[in-house]
Design a protein around this motif. Structure first.
Motif, PDB file in Angstrom:
ATOM      1  N   PRO A 120       0.837  -1.209   0.000  1.00 15.21           N
ATOM      2  CA  PRO A 120       0.000   0.000   0.000  1.00 15.21           C
ATOM      3  C   PRO A 120       0.867   1.251   0.000  1.00 15.21           C
ATOM      4  O   PRO A 120       2.031   1.214   0.436  1.00 15.21           O
ATOM      5  CB  PRO A 120      -0.784  -0.130   1.313  1.00 15.21           C
ATOM      6  CG  PRO A 120       0.134  -0.911   2.212  1.00 15.21           C
ATOM      7  CD  PRO A 120       0.835  -1.894   1.306  1.00 15.21           C
ATOM      8  N   PRO A 121       0.347   2.373  -0.483  1.00 11.08           N
ATOM      9  CA  PRO A 121       1.094   3.639  -0.388  1.00 11.08           C
ATOM     10  C   PRO A 121       1.271   4.019   1.075  1.00 11.08           C
ATOM     11  O   PRO A 121       0.371   3.828   1.892  1.00 11.08           O
ATOM     12  CB  PRO A 121       0.206   4.636  -1.127  1.00 11.08           C
ATOM     13  CG  PRO A 121      -1.169   4.040  -1.067  1.00 11.08           C
ATOM     14  CD  PRO A 121      -0.986   2.558  -1.095  1.00 11.08           C
ATOM     15  N   LEU A 122       2.448   4.533   1.401  1.00 14.92           N
ATOM     16  CA  LEU A 122       2.724   4.911   2.787  1.00 14.92           C
ATOM     17  C   LEU A 122       2.114   6.282   3.083  1.00 14.92           C
ATOM     18  O   LEU A 122       2.177   7.201   2.261  1.00 14.92           O
ATOM     19  CB  LEU A 122       4.226   4.946   3.044  1.00 14.92           C
ATOM     20  CG  LEU A 122       4.946   3.597   2.933  1.00 14.92           C
ATOM     21  CD1 LEU A 122       6.429   3.765   3.247  1.00 14.92           C
ATOM     22  CD2 LEU A 122       4.323   2.559   3.858  1.00 14.92           C
ATOM     23  N   LEU A 123       1.550   6.402   4.264  1.00 12.09           N
ATOM     24  CA  LEU A 123       0.925   7.665   4.658  1.00 12.09           C
ATOM     25  C   LEU A 123       1.955   8.745   4.931  1.00 12.09           C
ATOM     26  O   LEU A 123       1.666   9.937   4.791  1.00 12.09           O
ATOM     27  CB  LEU A 123       0.048   7.450   5.891  1.00 12.09           C
ATOM     28  CG  LEU A 123      -1.120   6.482   5.703  1.00 12.09           C
ATOM     29  CD1 LEU A 123      -1.872   6.305   7.012  1.00 12.09           C
ATOM     30  CD2 LEU A 123      -2.058   6.976   4.607  1.00 12.09           C
ATOM     31  N   LEU A 137      -8.365   8.909   1.983  1.00  7.71           N
ATOM     32  CA  LEU A 137      -7.557   9.707   1.062  1.00  7.71           C
ATOM     33  C   LEU A 137      -7.836   9.333  -0.386  1.00  7.71           C
ATOM     34  O   LEU A 137      -7.802  10.190  -1.274  1.00  7.71           O
ATOM     35  CB  LEU A 137      -6.068   9.532   1.382  1.00  7.71           C
ATOM     36  CG  LEU A 137      -5.606  10.103   2.725  1.00  7.71           C
ATOM     37  CD1 LEU A 137      -4.126   9.806   2.937  1.00  7.71           C
ATOM     38  CD2 LEU A 137      -5.871  11.606   2.808  1.00  7.71           C
ATOM     39  N   GLU A 138      -8.108   8.057  -0.639  1.00  7.87           N
ATOM     40  CA  GLU A 138      -8.447   7.639  -2.001  1.00  7.87           C
ATOM     41  C   GLU A 138      -9.713   8.327  -2.494  1.00  7.87           C
ATOM     42  O   GLU A 138      -9.898   8.516  -3.702  1.00  7.87           O
ATOM     43  CB  GLU A 138      -8.623   6.119  -2.049  1.00  7.87           C
ATOM     44  CG  GLU A 138      -7.313   5.350  -1.965  1.00  7.87           C
ATOM     45  CD  GLU A 138      -7.525   3.856  -1.825  1.00  7.87           C
ATOM     46  OE1 GLU A 138      -8.703   3.422  -1.728  1.00  7.87           O
ATOM     47  OE2 GLU A 138      -6.528   3.117  -1.802  1.00  7.87           O
ATOM     48  N   ARG A 139     -10.593   8.717  -1.562  1.00  7.63           N
ATOM     49  CA  ARG A 139     -11.820   9.441  -1.921  1.00  7.63           C
ATOM     50  C   ARG A 139     -11.625  10.956  -1.872  1.00  7.63           C
ATOM     51  O   ARG A 139     -12.561  11.705  -2.164  1.00  7.63           O
ATOM     52  CB  ARG A 139     -12.957   9.054  -0.974  1.00  7.63           C
ATOM     53  CG  ARG A 139     -13.289   7.573  -0.963  1.00  7.63           C
ATOM     54  CD  ARG A 139     -14.670   7.339  -0.396  1.00  7.63           C
ATOM     55  NE  ARG A 139     -14.812   7.748   0.984  1.00  7.63           N
ATOM     56  CZ  ARG A 139     -14.673   6.931   2.033  1.00  7.63           C
ATOM     57  NH1 ARG A 139     -14.354   5.659   1.838  1.00  7.63           N
ATOM     58  NH2 ARG A 139     -14.842   7.371   3.267  1.00  7.63           N
ATOM     59  N   GLY A 140     -10.445  11.387  -1.451  1.00  6.21           N
ATOM     60  CA  GLY A 140     -10.203  12.813  -1.309  1.00  6.21           C
ATOM     61  C   GLY A 140     -10.740  13.399  -0.022  1.00  6.21           C
ATOM     62  O   GLY A 140     -10.743  14.627   0.155  1.00  6.21           O
ATOM     63  N   VAL A 189      -0.493  10.639  -1.716  1.00  7.53           N
ATOM     64  CA  VAL A 189      -1.165  11.721  -2.425  1.00  7.53           C
ATOM     65  C   VAL A 189      -2.646  11.367  -2.548  1.00  7.53           C
ATOM     66  O   VAL A 189      -2.992  10.298  -3.048  1.00  7.53           O
ATOM     67  CB  VAL A 189      -0.545  11.934  -3.813  1.00  7.53           C
ATOM     68  CG1 VAL A 189      -1.301  13.014  -4.576  1.00  7.53           C
ATOM     69  CG2 VAL A 189       0.928  12.310  -3.680  1.00  7.53           C
ATOM     70  N   PRO A 190      -3.546  12.245  -2.101  1.00 11.31           N
ATOM     71  CA  PRO A 190      -4.980  11.918  -2.141  1.00 11.31           C
ATOM     72  C   PRO A 190      -5.548  12.030  -3.550  1.00 11.31           C
ATOM     73  O   PRO A 190      -4.833  12.337  -4.513  1.00 11.31           O
ATOM     74  CB  PRO A 190      -5.588  12.970  -1.213  1.00 11.31           C
ATOM     75  CG  PRO A 190      -4.673  14.145  -1.352  1.00 11.31           C
ATOM     76  CD  PRO A 190      -3.294  13.566  -1.520  1.00 11.31           C
ATOM     77  N   ALA A 191      -6.839  11.809  -3.668  1.00 12.06           N
ATOM     78  CA  ALA A 191      -7.524  11.881  -4.956  1.00 12.06           C
ATOM     79  C   ALA A 191      -7.329  13.248  -5.587  1.00 12.06           C
ATOM     80  O   ALA A 191      -7.158  14.271  -4.907  1.00 12.06           O
ATOM     81  CB  ALA A 191      -9.011  11.593  -4.765  1.00 12.06           C
ATOM     82  N   SER A 228      -4.342   2.586   9.719  1.00 12.34           N
ATOM     83  CA  SER A 228      -3.758   3.185   8.524  1.00 12.34           C
ATOM     84  C   SER A 228      -4.601   2.858   7.297  1.00 12.34           C
ATOM     85  O   SER A 228      -4.730   3.675   6.378  1.00 12.34           O
ATOM     86  CB  SER A 228      -2.322   2.680   8.335  1.00 12.34           C
ATOM     87  OG  SER A 228      -1.530   2.978   9.475  1.00 12.34           O
ATOM     88  N   THR A 229      -5.200   1.662   7.274  1.00 13.90           N
ATOM     89  CA  THR A 229      -6.059   1.270   6.152  1.00 13.90           C
ATOM     90  C   THR A 229      -7.237   2.220   6.014  1.00 13.90           C
ATOM     91  O   THR A 229      -7.611   2.624   4.896  1.00 13.90           O
ATOM     92  CB  THR A 229      -6.561  -0.169   6.349  1.00 13.90           C
ATOM     93  OG1 THR A 229      -5.438  -1.054   6.375  1.00 13.90           O
ATOM     94  CG2 THR A 229      -7.507  -0.579   5.235  1.00 13.90           C
TER      95      THR A 229
END
Length: 334
Positions: free
Chosen positions: A68-71, A184-187, A231-233, A177-178
């Motif tokens: 997964p992308p790291l926060l 973030l994937e939804r912005g 990086v978010p949406a 974290s998930t």
């Protein structure tokens, strides 16, 4: 807070200590709750509080295509861990050779011999050692053998803690974290901030872009492609730009002029200009006099204003950018 990247850096007389293990990606509110309680317990017992964590993330070593992308990057992670009051962090370089240790080898060498662990704090789902062959029962057995206690931490959920901003607490789900990645994937950076306990951040060096923003009257600080932090949406966000290091690499001290600045942040490919590379770029409100090139900055994302749009003309884009700036100003002023 002491930071060690090798066992040889741990003082020979270090300890006794309370030790916990984890990746601590994002150092969200669940992590903070566990670590601050651990620190408080260590203070009462008169021992040191230590976290053992890993770089890169183990998933990047074992399953690089699925990781997964790291926060956040290591620098932000260490900064956030230090804020919990930990005495030390052992940042282990995670390799396949390290992963081949048996559970007993890992515990005896890293936790007992060098950190003098008196208590080891773990979750019920702890796994460690070669092929994750060690679990909670293994840790307890090793604790009896090597003379340390094992403290088990249950999942920390929103209902177990108060929201400092007084926001409505979402349905019970453990802080994770998930969860932050899903938001973030939804912005939804405001939702992510609720789970993190702070605004989500992206850190990077300011590099030259296409200079279109300057030509349009909105000069932007473009972050390098190797910036850290998920990086978010795509979209336009209200945020803040924090200068961390100047172009010479010197830290920018607290209280320095223009250290923290309000910003409108764009994430995306600039579809109006047929761009293809995703970028994070920040326009500092009402400022066209800043020279941020080669400086290291942290961009904190407060609220998503709108998705990325493609405009039929540059004029339409400029009208929307002016609206965006005013919308961002209202959000940040509030």
């Amino acid at each position: 807070m002491l930071v060690w990247t090798e066992l040889s850096q741990v003082p020979a007389d270090f300890g006794p200590s309370v030790v916990t293990l984890g990746n601590f990606d994002g150092v969200h509110r669940g992590h903070v709750a566990v670590l601050t309680q651990m620190v408080a317990d260590a203070r009462r017992a008169g021992v040191r509080a230590v976290a053992v964590t890993f770089t890169p993330h183990p998933a990047q070593v074992h399953r690089p295509d699925e990781a997964p992308p790291l926060l956040c990057g290591d620098e932000d992670r260490l900064e956030l861990l230090a804020a919990t009051g930990l005495d030390a962090v052992l940042l282990v370089t995670y390799t396949l050779a390290f992963a081949r240790q048996t559970p007993e080898e890992f515990v005896s060498r890293w936790l007992v011999e060098h950190l003098a662990a008196r208590t080891v704090v773990v979750g019920r789902d702890v796994r460690f050692g070669w092929k994750n062959s060690g679990d909670l029962s293994t840790m307890r057995a090793l604790g009896e053998r090597f003379g340390f206690d094992v403290e088990v931490i249950d999942d920390v959920t929103p209902s177990a803690g108060a929201d400092p901003a007084g926001a409505e607490v979402p349905p019970a789900r453990r802080w994770s974290s998930t969860w932050v990645r899903e938001l973030l994937e939804r912005g939804d950076v405001a939702g992510a901030a609720h789970v993190l306990g702070r605004p989500h951040r992206v850190r990077g060096r300011v590099v030259h872009g296409d200079a279109r923003g300057r030509d349009l009257g909105y000069p932007t600080a473009n972050l390098a492609q190797d910036a850290t932090g998920m990086v978010p949406a795509d979209g336009v966000y209200a945020g803040r730009l924090r200068r961390v290091r100047d172009a010479a690499g010197a830290p920018v001290p607290d209280g320095a002029p223009d250290r923290v600045l309000p910003a409108a942040v764009s994430v995306g490919t600039n579809p109006t200009f047929d761009g293809t590379q995703r970028r994070v770029e920040a326009y500092v409100l009402d400022r066209d006099d800043l020279d941020l090139y080669d400086q290291e900055v942290v961009v904190e994302l407060v609220e998503r204003m709108r998705p990325t749009l493609r405009f039929d003309s540059v004029e339409e884009l400029c009208v929307q950018m002016a609206r965006d700036v005013e919308d961002v100003r209202r959000v940040l002023d509030a």
